[in-house]
Design an enzyme around this catalytic site. Structure first.
Site, PDB file in Angstrom:
ATOM      1  N   LYS A   1       0.820  -1.240   0.091  1.00  0.00           N
ATOM      2  CA  LYS A   1       0.098   0.041  -0.038  1.00  0.00           C
ATOM      3  C   LYS A   1       0.756   1.412  -0.077  1.00  0.00           C
ATOM      4  O   LYS A   1       0.763   2.033  -0.844  1.00  0.00           O
ATOM      5  CB  LYS A   1      -0.971   0.112   1.235  1.00  0.00           C
ATOM      6  CG  LYS A   1      -1.774   1.150   1.369  1.00  0.00           C
ATOM      7  CD  LYS A   1      -2.747   0.629   2.400  1.00  0.00           C
ATOM      8  CE  LYS A   1      -3.601   2.269   2.787  1.00  0.00           C
ATOM      9  NZ  LYS A   1      -4.440   1.718   3.991  1.00  0.00           N
TER      10      LYS A   1
ATOM     11  N   GLU B   1      10.591  -4.573   4.725  1.00  0.00           N
ATOM     12  CA  GLU B   1      10.732  -5.977   3.921  1.00  0.00           C
ATOM     13  C   GLU B   1      10.338  -6.107   2.632  1.00  0.00           C
ATOM     14  O   GLU B   1      11.162  -6.943   1.777  1.00  0.00           O
ATOM     15  CB  GLU B   1       9.687  -6.792   4.786  1.00  0.00           C
ATOM     16  CG  GLU B   1       9.929  -7.105   6.231  1.00  0.00           C
ATOM     17  CD  GLU B   1       9.176  -6.174   7.055  1.00  0.00           C
ATOM     18  OE1 GLU B   1       8.947  -4.920   6.842  1.00  0.00           O
ATOM     19  OE2 GLU B   1       9.279  -6.214   8.225  1.00  0.00           O
TER      20      GLU B   1
ATOM     21  N   LYS C   1       9.534  -0.972  14.373  1.00  0.00           N
ATOM     22  CA  LYS C   1       9.887  -0.670  13.093  1.00  0.00           C
ATOM     23  C   LYS C   1      11.103   0.403  13.501  1.00  0.00           C
ATOM     24  O   LYS C   1      12.307   0.656  12.594  1.00  0.00           O
ATOM     25  CB  LYS C   1       8.834   0.163  12.153  1.00  0.00           C
ATOM     26  CG  LYS C   1       8.023  -0.877  11.641  1.00  0.00           C
ATOM     27  CD  LYS C   1       7.364  -0.126  10.513  1.00  0.00           C
ATOM     28  CE  LYS C   1       5.908  -0.803  10.193  1.00  0.00           C
ATOM     29  NZ  LYS C   1       4.923  -0.093   9.387  1.00  0.00           N
TER      30      LYS C   1
ATOM     31  N   GLU D   1      -4.787  -7.605  15.068  1.00  0.00           N
ATOM     32  CA  GLU D   1      -4.142  -6.141  14.782  1.00  0.00           C
ATOM     33  C   GLU D   1      -5.507  -5.363  14.875  1.00  0.00           C
ATOM     34  O   GLU D   1      -5.177  -3.979  15.051  1.00  0.00           O
ATOM     35  CB  GLU D   1      -3.650  -6.143  13.244  1.00  0.00           C
ATOM     36  CG  GLU D   1      -2.513  -5.183  13.358  1.00  0.00           C
ATOM     37  CD  GLU D   1      -1.912  -5.204  11.913  1.00  0.00           C
ATOM     38  OE1 GLU D   1      -2.582  -5.603  10.924  1.00  0.00           O
ATOM     39  OE2 GLU D   1      -0.604  -4.791  11.829  1.00  0.00           O
TER      40      GLU D   1
ATOM     41  N   HIS E   1      -4.519 -34.380  17.078  1.00  0.00           N
ATOM     42  CA  HIS E   1      -3.441 -35.270  17.475  1.00  0.00           C
ATOM     43  C   HIS E   1      -2.084 -34.570  18.087  1.00  0.00           C
ATOM     44  O   HIS E   1      -1.161 -34.845  18.357  1.00  0.00           O
ATOM     45  CB  HIS E   1      -2.834 -36.096  16.151  1.00  0.00           C
ATOM     46  CG  HIS E   1      -3.998 -37.059  15.644  1.00  0.00           C
ATOM     47  ND1 HIS E   1      -4.009 -38.321  16.125  1.00  0.00           N
ATOM     48  CD2 HIS E   1      -4.891 -36.698  14.993  1.00  0.00           C
ATOM     49  CE1 HIS E   1      -5.196 -38.883  15.747  1.00  0.00           C
ATOM     50  NE2 HIS E   1      -5.835 -37.926  14.564  1.00  0.00           N
TER      51      HIS E   1
ATOM     52  N   GLY F   1      -5.028  -2.394   5.379  1.00  0.00           N
ATOM     53  CA  GLY F   1      -4.081  -3.448   4.972  1.00  0.00           C
ATOM     54  C   GLY F   1      -4.788  -4.749   5.104  1.00  0.00           C
ATOM     55  O   GLY F   1      -4.757  -5.817   4.477  1.00  0.00           O
ATOM     56  N   ARG F   2      -5.074  -5.127   6.278  1.00  0.00           N
ATOM     57  CA  ARG F   2      -5.759  -6.276   6.575  1.00  0.00           C
ATOM     58  C   ARG F   2      -7.355  -6.501   6.033  1.00  0.00           C
ATOM     59  O   ARG F   2      -7.977  -7.768   6.400  1.00  0.00           O
ATOM     60  CB  ARG F   2      -5.737  -6.696   8.143  1.00  0.00           C
ATOM     61  CG  ARG F   2      -6.373  -5.447   9.042  1.00  0.00           C
ATOM     62  CD  ARG F   2      -5.874  -5.818  10.400  1.00  0.00           C
ATOM     63  NE  ARG F   2      -6.382  -4.517  11.440  1.00  0.00           N
ATOM     64  CZ  ARG F   2      -5.848  -3.466  11.429  1.00  0.00           C
ATOM     65  NH1 ARG F   2      -4.760  -3.214  10.595  1.00  0.00           N
ATOM     66  NH2 ARG F   2      -6.182  -2.434  12.377  1.00  0.00           N
TER      67      ARG F   2
END
Ligand code: G6Q
Length: 546
Positions: A210, A216, A509, A357, A389, A271-272
Site C-alpha cells: 500500500k 521488508e 520498526k 491487529e 493429534h 491492509g488487513r
C-alpha cells in the site's frame, strides 16, 4: 477529538450480563441440552450460504437477548451505517473504512469526501481482469517472449496474508498452468527458496505494498529485481516482469515499475481488509476474473446480510457477541479457529491478523485506558484433524477455557473414498466431546479402575460454534472472510476501540531502523545507547556475523 461515551462496564447491558452470568454459573451444556431438546435447531442462524450453529456455546436465550441489548446500547447499528456511508470511523488516522466498497456493484454510490468511489473500484477491477486474463492465457509474455509460468507476490502483513490464504483456499479453483509463491519475510531465505526453482524469463513479480515504503517488501523487491536482471541482463525486462499494487504512484515509479503496470487502491482500504482490492491480483490470476468476481459476490452477500438481518439472526453480530461473552464474561483469554478443510490451512494465520491487529488495543477511541475488561482474545488454530493429534488434549482436559470455531463443508472438492465422511465425523465428534465430555460415572461404568477415573474423565462444557457451508468455492470464502471482518467490527464497536489503526507495530520498526544502522556501522555503538541486554546482544552479533 472523540467524546468518551459511558464506559463499557457501566452500561446497563454490561451490568445485566454480569449479573446473569453470576446467576447462571454452573449450568453445564449437558443440562442446557437436556432441558431443551430443540436447542440445537433453535440456536442457529443462516446467511450468505453459511450456517452457524452456536447451540454449543454456554449461552441461553436470555444470554443472547442481553448480548443483543449490549450491541444496541453500544450503537453497533449506527456505527455499521457510518462505516457503509464512508464516514471517517478510523478516528486516529482520520480515514473512512470502506472495504465494503470493494465489493459494491457498479450501480451503487458510495461517497468519500463528496466523491463516488465505486466507479474507481470497478475501473481497477476491469484493468486487473484484463491483465490477469492476459497472464493466464499466455498473451502477456516475459521479456524474452516466453509465457509466464510463475507468479510471485512480494508483500507482507495485509499485503501478503490475504492473498496467500486465498490462494491456498482456492487452489482447487486455480489454474495449474502457473506456480504461485508468496514472499514476505525480510529473511533472505524466503525469497531464495521461493525463486530457487524458477526461471527468471518466465517469472512475474507482483510487488504488493500500500505504502511502497515497507522495508521488508522493498528489500525483497530490490533483490527480486537483481535476481531477474542477473539472468536477463537488460533493465527493460523489469517492465515485463514486475507489476505493482499500491496507493503510492511516485514510489512505484521510483522503483522502476511503469505506472501503466500499477494497480491502485485507496487509503480507505486497511491492509488487513485488502484481499479483495488490487492486493488480490495474484488471487485473480489464480482463479480467473470470473472466479474473483464470485469471491467478491460472496463478500457482498455477507455485507448485505450484516446490513439487513436482525441483530439476533445476524451472523457477524452473533459471532462477535459470542466472542465478547466468552472473553469478557467467561474469562477465555484465547480463541481457536479450527477449519476442517486442508485448503483453509492458512485461515488461522489470516484471522490472527484480522482480529488481533484490529482489536488488540488497550485504549478507547477517546484515549482512555481500558482497565476493567479484556479486548481481543489471542486467536490461534490449525486445521482438523491434525490438531486433534496435538493440542486438542489441552482443549478437552486442560485448565484453560478455549472457545473454538469449527468450520466445515458438506461436500469435498476432492471426494476420495470415505475421506470426507471421516473428516466431518471428526468435526462433529469434537464439538460433541468438547460440549458434553465424559463423566466419572460413565468412565467407571466402563470398568475403569478407580485410580484411572480422573484421568479418563472429560469435564466438557467447552464452548464451540460450528460454521457449515455446502462447499468451499470462491463465494464461500468471500462470505467467510466478510463474516469475520464484520464480527471483528462488531466487537471493536462494543469494546470502544479503533479497529482500523495499528500504532502498535510502529515502535519496533523505528527501533529496527536505528539498530540496523548500528549493526552496519564501522564504529562500535556508543556506550549506553541501549539497555545492557540489547547492547550485549548487539556486540555479540557484530563480533560473530562474519
Ligand atoms: C494491516 C497492516 C499491515 C500492513 C503491512 C504492509 O492492516 O497495516 O499488516 O498491511 O505492514 O504494508 P504495506 O502494504 O504498506 O507494505
Amino acid at each position: 477529538m472523540p467524546i468518551e461515551r459511558t464506559p463499557l462496564t457501566r452500561t446497563p447491558a454490561w451490568a445485566n450480563l454480569a449479573a446473569h452470568r453470576d446467576a447462571s454459573r454452573g449450568a453445564h451444556l449437558r443440562e442446557l441440552f437436556a432441558a431443551d431438546p430443540a436447542r440445537g435447531e433453535r440456536l442457529v442462524a443462516e446467511g450468505a450460504g453459511l450456517y452457524l450453529d452456536y447451540s454449543k456455546q454456554r449461552v441461553t436465550d436470555e444470554t443472547m437477548r442481553l448480548l443483543v441489548r449490549l450491541a444496541e446500547e453500544r450503537g453497533v447499528v449506527a456505527r455499521r451505517e457510518a462505516m457503509f456511508a464512508g464516514e471517517k470511523i478510523n478516528v486516529t488516522e482520520r480515514r473512512a473504512v470502506l472495504h465494503v466498497a470493494l465489493r459494491a456493484p457498479r450501480t451503487e454510490r458510495i461517497l468519500v469526501d463528496g466523491k463516488d468511489v465505486v466507479p474507481e473500484v470497478h475501473a481497477v477491477l476491469d484493468r486487473m481482469s484484463d491483465f490477469a486474463e492476459r497472464v493466464r492465457s499466455g498473451a502477456w509474455t516475459g521479456f524474452t517472449g516466453r509465457r509466464i509460468r510463475a507468479v510471485v507476490n512480494v508483500g507482507i502483513g495485509g499485503s501478503d496474508l490475504g492473498p496467500m490464504m486465498a490462494y491456498e483456499a482456492l487452489r482447487h479453483h486455480a489454474t495449474r498452468e502457473l506456480a504461485f509463491r508468496f514472499v514476505s519475510n525480510v529473511d533472505g531465505t524466503d525469497l531464495v527458496e521461493a525463486t530457487r526453482d524458477l526461471d527468471p524469463a518466465e517469472t512475474l513479480f507482483i510487488v504488493s505494498s500500500k505504502t511502497f515504503t515497507t522495508i521488508e517488501t522493498m528489500t525483497n523487491a530490490a533483490s527480486a529485481r537483481a535476481w531477474l536482471l542477473a539472468a536477463l541482463k537488460d533493465e527493460r525486462a523489469v517492465a515485463r516482469h514486475f507489476v505493482a499494487v499500491s496507493t503510492n504512484e511516485a514510489q512505484v515509479r521510483r522503483f522502476g515499475i511503469d505506472p501503466a503496470n500499477m494497480f491502485g487502491f485507496w487509503d480507505w482500504v486497511g491492509g488487513r481488509y485488502s484481499m479483495d482490492s488490487a492486493i488480490g491480483l495474484s488471487t485473480m490470476i489464480a482463479v480467473g476474473s470470473e472466479g474473483f468476481r464470485e469471491l467478491l459476490a460472496g463478500f457482498r452477500a455477507m455485507d448485505e446480510h450484516f446490513r439487513t438481518a436482525p441483530l439476533d439472526r445476524n451472523l457477524p453480530v452473533l459471532v462477535g457477541l459470542l466472542g465478547i461473552w466468552n472473553t469478557d464474561f467467561l474469562g477465555a483469554a484465547t480463541a481457536a479457529i479450527l477449519p476442517y478443510d486442508q485448503y483453509l490451512r492458512r485461515f488461522p494465520a489470516y484471522l490472527q491478523q484480522l482480529a488481533m491487529e484490529s482489536n488488540g488495543k488497550r485504549v478507547t477511541l477517546a484515549g482512555a485506558s481500558i482497565t476493567d475488561y479484556a479486548t481481543s482474545p489471542i486467536w490461534w488454530g490449525e486445521p482438523g484433524t491434525n490438531g486433534q493429534h496435538s493440542f486438542y488434549q489441552l482443549l478437552h482436559q486442560g485448565t484453560h477455557l478455549v472457545p473454538c470455531d469449527l468450520v466445515g463443508f458438506c461436500r469435498s472438492a476432492n471426494p476420495l473414498g470415505r475421506h470426507h465422511d471421516l473428516l466431518v465425523a471428526n468435526l462433529l465428534a469434537q464439538g460433541e466431546a468438547l460440549a458434553f465430555g465424559k463423566t466419572a460415572a460413565e468412565v467407571r461404568a466402563e470398568g475403569t479402575p478407580e485410580w484411572l477415573v480422573p484421568h479418563r474423565t472429560f469435564p466438557g462444557n467447552r464452548p464451540t460454534s460450528t460454521i457449515f457451508a455446502d462447499e468451499l468455492r470462491p463465494a464461500t470464502l468471500g462470505a467467510l472472510v466478510a463474516l469475520y471482518e464484520h464480527a471483528v467490527f462488531t466487537q471493536g464497536v462494543i469494546w470502544g476501540v479503533d479497529s482500523f489503526d495499528q500504532w502498535g507495530v510502529e515502535l519496533g520498526k523505528v527501533l529496527a531502523t536505528r539498530l540496523v544502522a548500528e549493526i552496519e556501522a564501522a564504529a562500535e555503538p556508543a556506550a549506553g545507547a541501549h539497555d545492557s541486554s540489547t547492547s550485549a546482544l548487539l556486540r555479540r552479533y557484530r563480533a560473530r556475523r562474519g
